[in-house]
Design a protein around this motif. Structure first.
Motif, mmCIF file in Angstrom:
data_model
loop_
_atom_site.group_PDB
_atom_site.id
_atom_site.type_symbol
_atom_site.label_atom_id
_atom_site.label_comp_id
_atom_site.label_asym_id
_atom_site.label_seq_id
_atom_site.Cartn_x
_atom_site.Cartn_y
_atom_site.Cartn_z
ATOM 1 N N UNK A 349 0.843 -1.196 0.000
ATOM 2 C CA UNK A 349 0.000 0.000 0.000
ATOM 3 C C UNK A 349 0.878 1.244 0.000
ATOM 4 N N UNK A 350 0.688 2.095 -1.001
ATOM 5 C CA UNK A 350 1.459 3.332 -1.094
ATOM 6 C C UNK A 350 1.070 4.303 0.005
ATOM 7 N N UNK A 351 -0.235 4.438 0.229
ATOM 8 C CA UNK A 351 -0.733 5.386 1.228
ATOM 9 C C UNK A 351 -2.148 5.026 1.628
ATOM 10 N N UNK A 352 -2.497 5.404 2.861
ATOM 11 C CA UNK A 352 -3.885 5.353 3.327
ATOM 12 C C UNK A 352 -4.331 6.788 3.547
ATOM 13 N N UNK A 353 -5.407 7.158 2.863
ATOM 14 C CA UNK A 353 -5.948 8.509 2.963
ATOM 15 C C UNK A 353 -7.164 8.488 3.889
#
Length: 380
Positions: A349-353
């Protein structure tokens, strides 16, 4: 008890029917749901007069999507309180209706806590019911506000990762207004990009076996005038190999403390494809989807759906032929593997927004810090 409430056929222009609303007709309070199993062919509303009807609506996916399930659960507890039913019994039934989506139990417990607190201050059941409804409405408002903030954070991240605009975004399942008190999670980010003139193409996985992408995301994209293309789930790899995907945006039903994400089955393969092709894989979800009490992905209970959802094809207005109400596409007696969700590890996962900001890289420490800050802001 649930009844058909209103029908809006294809021959009429699209209407702005909310996914969920509370009403108080003369015969008593009700919870009104847009029946998502009937979309996109027709817009039909269901009326729930008790928690058992809402449980059935949740299990059959008439109402679905993690954030909206939290709102629905809270309203279900309020409905039980307002109509004089056993609130604890209703809360237990609602919380167990779909085990993977943590928002459902969070919403239920928040409303039940408001009910118990009101009873502790006063023995008047009407005051307790009013306090419970107020808690549900507050959660509904907060979810709508979170949607706005997630969309802004998500678009800012896309612009940072992909300078130059013209984003080509792949999404899975449905994460728009049908799953939220607002405009959604991952879909809301794509919609924000569309409104800013930054969305070149929304790639929509049809999302087997229940076609939430084809039936619901495409429905929402069309209503918003977005440039979108529908594809079968197993065609995603060819899109990546052709260089046609700039980012993947998905929602989540539960995020474990270590950053593992449970989402609609088919999400994990997209994360693997994205990693191989060096494409950002972004999860968009409200803080209520974070579950600090679940340590890792292996600890998340994955709901197993009925096999007939795979062995039969069901769609609105298709004649009933199979045991599950659909057209048989596999031999009688075929066993089916049908998990509702799969698990994506944090390293993919690159990022969690979230509405409180972006977590990248995704680590247990960063998620714990964000969760703690969100509790301070909400006073929880």
């Amino acid at each position: 008890m649930a009844d058909q409430y209103a029908h809006h056929g294809e021959d009429k222009p699209p209407t702005d029917i909310p996914a969920i609303r509370w009403e108080e007709p003369p015969e008593g309070p009700v919870l009104v749901l847009l029946d998502q199993t009937r979309l996109p062919v027709e817009e039909v509303e269901l009326v729930c007069t008790d928690a058992s009807a809402l449980v059935e609506a949740i299990r059959t996916l008439a109402v679905r999507g993690a954030p909206l399930l939290g709102v629905a659960g809270a309203y279900g507890v309020a409905l039980a309180a307002a109509r004089g039913f056993d609130v604890d019994e209703a809360a237990t039934a609602l919380a167990g209706a779909r085990p993977t989506a943590v928002n459902l139990s969070v919403g239920v417990e928040r409303a039940r806590a408001a009910y118990r607190a009101a009873l502790a201050d006063s023995t008047d059941p009407q005051q307790a019911a009013a306090a419970t409804l107020a808690a549900a409405r507050q959660l509904h408002r907060e979810d709508a506000e979170a949607s706005v903030r997630m969309a802004r954070h998500g678009l800012a991240l896309l612009d940072e990762l992909l300078p130059g605009g013209g984003h080509r975004v792949l999404t899975h399942c449905n994460t728009g207004a049908l799953v939220s008190g607002g405009e959604g999670t991952a879909f809301a980010v794509a919609l924000e990009a569309h409104r800013a003139g930054q969305l070149r193409r929304l790639w929509v996985d049809e999302t087997r076996p229940l076609l939430q992408g084809a039936r619901l995301t495409a429905y929402e994209a069309a209503r918003n005038g977005m440039a979108y293309t529908l594809l079968t789930d197993n065609a995603a790899g060819s899109l990546f190999s052709a260089g046609e995907v700039d980012a993947v945006l998905v929602g989540a039903d539960r995020i474990a403390a270590d950053g593992s994400v449970a989402n609609k089955v088919g999400t994990y393969p997209l994360a693997v494809l994205a990693r191989y092709h060096h494409v950002p894989f972004i999860v968009v979800a409200p803080v209520t989807t974070l579950d600090p009490h679940t340590p890792d992905g292996a600890s998340i209970e994955v709901e197993q759906r009925p096999g007939y959802e795979v062995t039969e094809f069901s769609a609105p207005q298709v004649p009933v032929m199979g045991a599950g109400g659909g057209v048989a596409v596999a031999p009688l007696g075929t066993q089916a593997y049908n998990p509702a969700f799969d698990l994506t590890p944090p390293e993919l996962i690159t990022a969690i927004v979230t509405e409180e900001g972006v977590v990248s890289p995704v680590t247990a420490e960063a998620l714990a810090d964000l969760y703690a800050r969100s509790r301070q802001v909400s006073g929880g």
